[in-house]
Design a protein around this motif. Structure first.
Motif, PDB file in Angstrom:
ATOM      1  N   GLY A 305       0.790  -1.146   0.116  1.00 15.30           N
ATOM      2  CA  GLY A 305      -0.115  -0.040  -0.021  1.00 15.30           C
ATOM      3  C   GLY A 305       0.645   1.188  -0.023  1.00 15.30           C
ATOM      4  O   GLY A 305       0.328   2.432  -0.227  1.00 15.30           O
ATOM      5  N   TYR A 306       2.097   1.337   0.273  1.00 18.34           N
ATOM      6  CA  TYR A 306       2.798   2.497   0.642  1.00 18.34           C
ATOM      7  C   TYR A 306       3.523   2.978  -0.875  1.00 18.34           C
ATOM      8  O   TYR A 306       2.930   3.870  -1.393  1.00 18.34           O
ATOM      9  CB  TYR A 306       3.960   2.318   1.538  1.00 18.34           C
ATOM     10  CG  TYR A 306       5.184   3.082   1.484  1.00 18.34           C
ATOM     11  CD1 TYR A 306       4.852   4.429   1.616  1.00 18.34           C
ATOM     12  CD2 TYR A 306       6.326   2.857   1.373  1.00 18.34           C
ATOM     13  CE1 TYR A 306       5.878   5.595   1.695  1.00 18.34           C
ATOM     14  CE2 TYR A 306       7.407   3.641   1.171  1.00 18.34           C
ATOM     15  CZ  TYR A 306       7.127   5.197   1.375  1.00 18.34           C
ATOM     16  OH  TYR A 306       8.205   6.200   1.317  1.00 18.34           O
ATOM     17  N   GLU A 307       4.619   2.290  -1.373  1.00 20.28           N
ATOM     18  CA  GLU A 307       5.125   2.565  -2.479  1.00 20.28           C
ATOM     19  C   GLU A 307       4.418   2.784  -3.817  1.00 20.28           C
ATOM     20  O   GLU A 307       4.373   3.368  -4.641  1.00 20.28           O
ATOM     21  CB  GLU A 307       6.595   2.131  -2.841  1.00 20.28           C
ATOM     22  CG  GLU A 307       7.281   2.627  -3.954  1.00 20.28           C
ATOM     23  CD  GLU A 307       7.667   3.898  -3.880  1.00 20.28           C
ATOM     24  OE1 GLU A 307       7.596   4.571  -4.894  1.00 20.28           O
ATOM     25  OE2 GLU A 307       7.915   4.481  -2.897  1.00 20.28           O
ATOM     26  N   THR A 308       3.688   1.490  -3.834  1.00 20.86           N
ATOM     27  CA  THR A 308       2.762   1.311  -4.951  1.00 20.86           C
ATOM     28  C   THR A 308       1.873   2.558  -5.307  1.00 20.86           C
ATOM     29  O   THR A 308       1.508   3.181  -6.429  1.00 20.86           O
ATOM     30  CB  THR A 308       1.861   0.004  -4.675  1.00 20.86           C
ATOM     31  OG1 THR A 308       1.142  -0.097  -3.776  1.00 20.86           O
ATOM     32  CG2 THR A 308       2.767  -1.130  -4.988  1.00 20.86           C
ATOM     33  N   SER A 309       1.175   2.898  -4.154  1.00 20.85           N
ATOM     34  CA  SER A 309       0.279   3.957  -4.199  1.00 20.85           C
ATOM     35  C   SER A 309       0.886   5.221  -4.507  1.00 20.85           C
ATOM     36  O   SER A 309       0.331   6.214  -5.108  1.00 20.85           O
ATOM     37  CB  SER A 309      -0.437   4.113  -2.531  1.00 20.85           C
ATOM     38  OG  SER A 309      -1.194   3.074  -2.310  1.00 20.85           O
ATOM     39  N   ALA A 310       1.991   5.670  -3.771  1.00 15.41           N
ATOM     40  CA  ALA A 310       2.825   6.735  -3.988  1.00 15.41           C
ATOM     41  C   ALA A 310       3.023   6.694  -5.506  1.00 15.41           C
ATOM     42  O   ALA A 310       3.076   8.005  -6.009  1.00 15.41           O
ATOM     43  CB  ALA A 310       4.316   6.931  -3.157  1.00 15.41           C
ATOM     44  N   SER A 311       3.509   5.763  -6.149  1.00 13.63           N
ATOM     45  CA  SER A 311       3.904   5.841  -7.566  1.00 13.63           C
ATOM     46  C   SER A 311       2.740   6.056  -8.418  1.00 13.63           C
ATOM     47  O   SER A 311       2.771   6.984  -9.248  1.00 13.63           O
ATOM     48  CB  SER A 311       4.533   4.419  -7.975  1.00 13.63           C
ATOM     49  OG  SER A 311       5.922   4.479  -7.315  1.00 13.63           O
ATOM     50  N   THR A 312       1.686   5.466  -8.188  1.00 13.93           N
ATOM     51  CA  THR A 312       0.385   5.673  -8.994  1.00 13.93           C
ATOM     52  C   THR A 312      -0.030   6.979  -8.806  1.00 13.93           C
ATOM     53  O   THR A 312      -0.360   7.844  -9.657  1.00 13.93           O
ATOM     54  CB  THR A 312      -0.578   4.621  -8.561  1.00 13.93           C
ATOM     55  OG1 THR A 312      -0.198   3.444  -8.743  1.00 13.93           O
ATOM     56  CG2 THR A 312      -1.886   4.950  -9.383  1.00 13.93           C
ATOM     57  N   MET A 313      -0.140   7.683  -7.642  1.00 13.97           N
ATOM     58  CA  MET A 313      -0.405   8.995  -7.544  1.00 13.97           C
ATOM     59  C   MET A 313       0.322  10.041  -8.071  1.00 13.97           C
ATOM     60  O   MET A 313       0.136  10.914  -8.726  1.00 13.97           O
ATOM     61  CB  MET A 313      -0.493   9.403  -5.913  1.00 13.97           C
ATOM     62  CG  MET A 313      -1.930   8.439  -5.180  1.00 13.97           C
ATOM     63  SD  MET A 313      -1.697   9.160  -3.616  1.00 13.97           S
ATOM     64  CE  MET A 313      -2.213  10.812  -3.445  1.00 13.97           C
TER      65      MET A 313
END
Length: 456
Positions: A305-313
């Motif tokens: 949930g952390y880096e995947t979300s940051a990259s997508t955002m």
């Protein structure tokens, strides 16, 4: 005289090493399966192994090089594997014949966080999935929405503050602060503003989680060796951090759920229930929800949930900046929905952000976080419509990135166009042409959570 034997020994050693690393590199040629030419030791993954090209882009390249093939024979280091191009075959592997391809084939010791929902295989995965699916219902996530909204409000205050003196900021590292604070709150009930050095510690742990290490290459060379040796894909510091953090939180809550309604609360409530799962042999299977198993789930919830979300955002904001007309539509819709719900971004309000949903889907089409799906055959399997036999234990790759950029499904794939995901366009497209969260029983269990995350 003995020193004269040294060159002979080295030549003999090199010969046997060459034979060892090339003995299987004619496998697909003998089966009349087309594929890229492999090289010793690396197979087809040299550029990935040397950190030149992400492996997902390599699979995309192989996908594009053989447009007339349904399947492509590749080599993961020295191990033969199959890359699927045909979407009907992908549907068989991921959905229709799931029992044959239920495992990911990423095996390492369960005591080293291997008993997590993402990496676990076999009956361990089945019981984990049965246990944790109820945690990701819309009702459960609705109760967690306040944690996301609180962090979003703090993030907006932070952005407003830092932009007073400087209007330009690097987006990815900025949104990382939001995703880290949000996932820490939702997973562990931690408030990043009150935990001092925890933020810096998590940043150090994050780097270790997402840094590719040699264990992945070793497992490709010798499948299953990590589990046999009791090894792990993660450094000792990562395992100890999540185990200690999980144990501390459980002790603070005296092993019982509180009223936070975060992920740890849901797990502690779940531990009080006895849930069984039917195995393939029709036997009941139980899994002890001890601290080690709980820390493994907490780890994967955080990591997913952390880096995947940051990259997508980051990618989403990047595309909105490039396409001001799309950005204007997003803002117009958001303003209208917030006005309707009196400024409250509830679950019902989020469900009405239809255009925002299209923007989100198009972002994940162009920048899929899960850029390939990996499955391991549990039995010999004749690929439908071909004469290709996938042998038991062989790895099957579905190249998500390649499929998402195939002009057959997405004309002008380099163009950011949210209307690709209108109801009319989705209806005429193959169901396997879009899979940013995977497909079938092993699809990402937290996909709905991620939608709340980005929208809030």
């Amino acid at each position: 005289m003995p020193h004269l034997y040294i060159p002979l020994f080295l030549i003999t050693l090199l010969y046997f090493l060459y034979r060892h690393f090339t003995e299987k590199l004619n496998y697909w040629k003998t089966k009349n399966v087309a594929g890229p030419q492999p090289i010793p030791f690396f197979g087809n993954l040299k550029d990935s192994a040397l950190r030149r090209v992400p492996v997902g882009l390599l699979y995309k390249k192989f996908y594009e090089e053989f447009p007339e093939e349904k399947v492509v024979g590749i080599y993961l280091m020295k191990t033969p594997a199959i890359l699927i191009r045909d979407l009907e075959i992908a549907k068989n592997v991921l959905i229709k014949d799931f029992d044959v391809f239920a495992d990911r084939g990423i095996k390492f010791g369960e005591k080293d966080m291997g008993a997590n929902l993402f990496h676990a295989d076999g009956d361990t995965w089945r019981v984990l999935r049965a246990r944790f699916t109820p945690l990701f219902t819309s009702g459960k996530l609705k109760n967690m929405l306040h944690l996301i909204n609180e962090r979003a409000e703090k993030f907006l205050e932070h952005v407003e503050l830092i932009t007073k003196d400087n209007n330009e900021h690097e987006v990815h590292s900025l949104v990382q602060k939001y995703t880290q604070a949000t996932i820490a709150a939702c997973a562990f009930g931690l408030d990043m503003d009150t935990y001092g050095q925890l933020s810096d510690t998590l940043k150090r742990i994050d780097k270790k989680i997402f840094t590719v290490n040699s264990s992945s290459m070793l497992d490709m060379l010798y499948p299953g060796i990590l589990k046999k040796m009791g090894g792990s894909k993660f450094p000792k510091e990562v395992k100890e951090f999540f185990f200690d953090l999980t144990k501390r939180i459980i002790n603070q809550r005296q092993g019982k759920p509180t009223e936070r309604n975060d992920f740890m609360d849901l797990i502690l409530a779940l531990r009080q229930k006895e849930i069984q799962c039917r195995t393939k042999t029709d036997e009941n299977l139980k899994l002890d929800m001890n601290d080690s198993v709980i820390s493994a789930q907490s780890f994967v919830f955080y990591a997913a949930g952390y880096e995947t979300s940051a990259s997508t955002m980051g990618f989403l904001l990047y595309q909105l900046a490039l396409n001001s007309n799309i950005q204007d539509k997003v803002i117009e819709e958001l303003d209208a929905v917030l006005k309707k719900y009196k400024g409250e971004l509830s679950l019902e309000a989020i469900s009405e952000l239809n255009y925002m949903g299209k923007v989100f889907d198009e972002t994940l089409r162009m920048y899929p976080i899960i850029d390939k799906l990996k499955r391991c055959a549990q039995t010999d399997y004749l690929v439908p419509g071909t004469e290709v036999m996938i042998k038991k234990g062989q790895i099957v790759i579905v190249p998500v990135h390649g499929i998402h950029f195939d002009e057959k499904y997405y004309p002008n794939p380099e163009v950011f166009d949210p209307e690709r995901f209108s109801a009319e366009n989705v209806a005429v497209r193959h169901s396997c042409a879009y899979m940013p969260f995977g497909l079938g029983p092993r699809h990402c269990i937290g996909n709905f959570y991620s939608i709340l995350y980005y929208t809030a």
